[in-house]
Write a protein that holds these residues in place. Structure first.
Motif, PDB file in Angstrom:
ATOM      1  N   HIS A  10       0.840  -1.189   0.000  1.00 50.53           N
ATOM      2  CA  HIS A  10       0.000   0.000   0.000  1.00 50.53           C
ATOM      3  C   HIS A  10       0.880   1.245   0.000  1.00 50.53           C
ATOM      4  CE1 HIS A  10      -4.017  -1.706   0.503  1.00 50.53           C
ATOM      5  NE2 HIS A  10      -3.447  -2.645   1.251  1.00 50.53           N
ATOM      6  N   VAL A  11       0.383   2.313  -0.597  1.00 51.35           N
ATOM      7  CA  VAL A  11       1.118   3.572  -0.678  1.00 51.35           C
ATOM      8  C   VAL A  11       0.382   4.616   0.148  1.00 51.35           C
ATOM      9  CG1 VAL A  11       2.030   5.370  -2.190  1.00 51.35           C
ATOM     10  CG2 VAL A  11       1.943   2.985  -2.994  1.00 51.35           C
ATOM     11  N   VAL A  12       1.031   5.074   1.224  1.00 51.97           N
ATOM     12  CA  VAL A  12       0.477   6.130   2.073  1.00 51.97           C
ATOM     13  C   VAL A  12       1.021   7.462   1.587  1.00 51.97           C
ATOM     14  CG1 VAL A  12       0.259   7.020   4.423  1.00 51.97           C
ATOM     15  CG2 VAL A  12       0.374   4.542   4.038  1.00 51.97           C
ATOM     16  N   TYR A  42      -0.642   6.979  12.653  1.00 49.08           N
ATOM     17  CA  TYR A  42      -0.717   5.722  13.389  1.00 49.08           C
ATOM     18  C   TYR A  42      -2.054   5.033  13.141  1.00 49.08           C
ATOM     19  CZ  TYR A  42      -0.009   2.296  17.048  1.00 49.08           C
ATOM     20  OH  TYR A  42       0.142   1.107  17.718  1.00 49.08           O
ATOM     21  N   LEU A  43      -3.119   5.818  13.146  1.00 53.58           N
ATOM     22  CA  LEU A  43      -4.452   5.263  12.904  1.00 53.58           C
ATOM     23  C   LEU A  43      -4.505   4.592  11.534  1.00 53.58           C
ATOM     24  CD1 LEU A  43      -7.110   5.567  14.684  1.00 53.58           C
ATOM     25  CD2 LEU A  43      -7.847   7.200  12.981  1.00 53.58           C
ATOM     26  N   LYS A  86      -5.050   0.567  10.701  1.00 48.66           N
ATOM     27  CA  LYS A  86      -6.109   0.088   9.817  1.00 48.66           C
ATOM     28  C   LYS A  86      -5.539  -0.798   8.715  1.00 48.66           C
ATOM     29  CE  LYS A  86     -10.161  -0.440   8.083  1.00 48.66           C
ATOM     30  NZ  LYS A  86     -11.128  -1.338   8.777  1.00 48.66           N
ATOM     31  N   LEU A  87      -4.399  -0.400   8.170  1.00 46.65           N
ATOM     32  CA  LEU A  87      -3.803  -1.175   7.083  1.00 46.65           C
ATOM     33  C   LEU A  87      -3.393  -2.570   7.537  1.00 46.65           C
ATOM     34  CD1 LEU A  87      -1.596   1.482   5.251  1.00 46.65           C
ATOM     35  CD2 LEU A  87      -3.665   0.374   4.384  1.00 46.65           C
ATOM     36  N   ILE A  88      -2.864  -2.702   8.756  1.00 48.09           N
ATOM     37  CA  ILE A  88      -2.384  -4.027   9.171  1.00 48.09           C
ATOM     38  C   ILE A  88      -3.509  -4.948   9.609  1.00 48.09           C
ATOM     39  CG2 ILE A  88      -0.089  -3.206   9.812  1.00 48.09           C
ATOM     40  CD1 ILE A  88      -0.943  -3.367  12.733  1.00 48.09           C
ATOM     41  N   GLN A  89      -4.741  -4.472   9.577  1.00 53.94           N
ATOM     42  CA  GLN A  89      -5.848  -5.396   9.814  1.00 53.94           C
ATOM     43  C   GLN A  89      -5.943  -6.417   8.681  1.00 53.94           C
ATOM     44  OE1 GLN A  89      -9.464  -3.208  10.473  1.00 53.94           O
ATOM     45  NE2 GLN A  89      -8.736  -2.309  12.383  1.00 53.94           N
ATOM     46  N   SER A  90      -5.389  -6.050   7.541  1.00 53.79           N
ATOM     47  CA  SER A  90      -5.351  -6.973   6.400  1.00 53.79           C
ATOM     48  C   SER A  90      -4.068  -7.785   6.472  1.00 53.79           C
ATOM     49  CB  SER A  90      -5.398  -6.190   5.083  1.00 53.79           C
ATOM     50  OG  SER A  90      -5.112  -7.031   3.992  1.00 53.79           O
ATOM     51  N   LEU A 128     -11.760   4.929   7.303  1.00 58.63           N
ATOM     52  CA  LEU A 128     -11.393   5.099   8.707  1.00 58.63           C
ATOM     53  C   LEU A 128     -12.617   5.368   9.575  1.00 58.63           C
ATOM     54  CD1 LEU A 128      -8.113   7.235   8.529  1.00 58.63           C
ATOM     55  CD2 LEU A 128      -8.325   4.795   9.017  1.00 58.63           C
ATOM     56  N   LEU A 129     -13.465   6.280   9.143  1.00 60.68           N
ATOM     57  CA  LEU A 129     -14.635   6.646   9.951  1.00 60.68           C
ATOM     58  C   LEU A 129     -15.596   5.467  10.099  1.00 60.68           C
ATOM     59  CD1 LEU A 129     -15.223  10.233   8.518  1.00 60.68           C
ATOM     60  CD2 LEU A 129     -14.485   9.665  10.847  1.00 60.68           C
ATOM     61  N   ALA A 130     -15.633   4.596   9.116  1.00 61.03           N
ATOM     62  CA  ALA A 130     -16.484   3.409   9.218  1.00 61.03           C
ATOM     63  C   ALA A 130     -15.937   2.397  10.214  1.00 61.03           C
ATOM     64  CB  ALA A 130     -16.633   2.756   7.841  1.00 61.03           C
TER      65      ALA A 130
END
Length: 308
Positions: A142-144, A166-167, A171-175, A256-258
């Motif tokens: 992924h590209v941030v 950090y947030l 979220k990304l590492i949940q995958s 993120l908000l979801a």
């Protein structure tokens, strides 16, 4: 009244116990692998992850946490513990230390981690300071995209930017596909349109960075061709010379908000203070002391600021 009735009246009965007292502690949710066959093979080769031993390894780490840190408030889910095993190539001791450092950092840096949830960072998200591009690079990374020029210091402190970063990483590492070392691993940092003074500053600090980290920083200046040699134009927005359309920040903000409830559960619950859980008396021999914990924290802060 019979003797049996007297006994029931004067002694706690099974019926009088609460439901929670009757039920055994719930087991952590079971793991369901979502990796493709290609990624399973890659994990075996690069991370020493053997599917047939995976749950055994997770249970071993879980047992170590329960034995050595019985009061540590941490998730013991299979998927969560796998992050740390993968980040340390299934070395149990190193995975445990990473888990402890992870919680130590969270508890020692309250201005970043307290009340860490998307709704608390709406100003940062609205500013367009960061987003995640919709397409991964050819390696599947992924590209941030972080745009420091969007930050107006008078609007909010820099720690809010760090919280948003950090947030996003959490979220990304949940995958599973993105897990590798923070438990996440930054493959590269590409800097474009940096002022000349930045190159001088980076030249000064580069010798103090680990060689592996220093070699992952790329300063492109205004030369977008240099950027495209590392990231294909097909995944980049037109602001960076790409062909993927306008830079979209709204989609990632919505993702993120979801996830608000997940972050409230993880980061907005009361936890014991760092010194009561990770203090000297609870640290097994060979793991960091309080002083070392402080050093690790400073290193973590420095690394985050460097990435920013």
């Amino acid at each position: 009244m019979s003797e049996e009735s007297d006994s029931l009246r004067t002694s706690p009965s099974v019926a009088s116990l609460s439901e929670n007292e009757l039920l055994p502690p719930p087991e952590p949710p079971g793991y369901v692998c979502s990796l493709t066959e290609e990624l399973v093979t890659k994990a075996r080769e690069e991370l020493q992850e053997k599917p047939e031993w995976r749950l055994r390894d997770v249970q071993a780490l879980r047992d170590m946490v329960r034995k050595e840190y019985p009061n540590l408030s941490t998730s013991l889910d299979d998927a969560f513990l796998l992050r740390f095993l993968r980040a340390r190539k299934f070395d149990y001791d190193r995975a445990l230390q990473l888990l402890i450092n992870y919680h130590s950092c969270r508890r020692s840096w309250p201005e970043v981690f307290n009340n860490l949830k998307p709704s608390a960072l709406k100003d940062v998200l609205a500013s367009g300071f960061l987003t995640v591009l919709p397409h991964t690079d050819p390696r599947g990374c992924h590209v941030v995209c972080i745009r420091p020029d969007r930050w107006i210091p008078s609007n909010y402190p820099i720690t809010e930017n760090i919280r948003a970063i950090y947030l996003t990483l959490e979220k990304l590492i949940q995958s599973e596909e993105t897990q590798d070392g923070f438990p996440i691993r930054i493959k590269a940092v590409h800097v474009v349109n940096e002022p000349r003074i930045f190159k001088g500053i980076f030249a000064i600090i580069k010798p103090f960075l680990k060689e592996k980290i220093a070699n992952r920083f790329f300063l492109h200046g205004s030369d977008l061709n240099s950027l495209h040699a590392n990231l294909p134009r097909s995944i980049l927005p037109k602001e960076y010379g790409g062909t993927a359309g306008e830079l979209d920040t709204a989609t990632w903000n919505a993702v993120l908000l979801a996830s608000e409830d997940d972050f409230v559960k993880e980061f907005c619950q009361p936890v014991p203070a760092c010194d009561s859980i990770l203090g000297q008396t609870l640290l097994p021999e060979g793991l960091a002391s309080d002083a070392q914990c402080d050093d690790s924290l400073r290193a973590a802060k420095s690394q985050l600021y460097s990435c920013y």
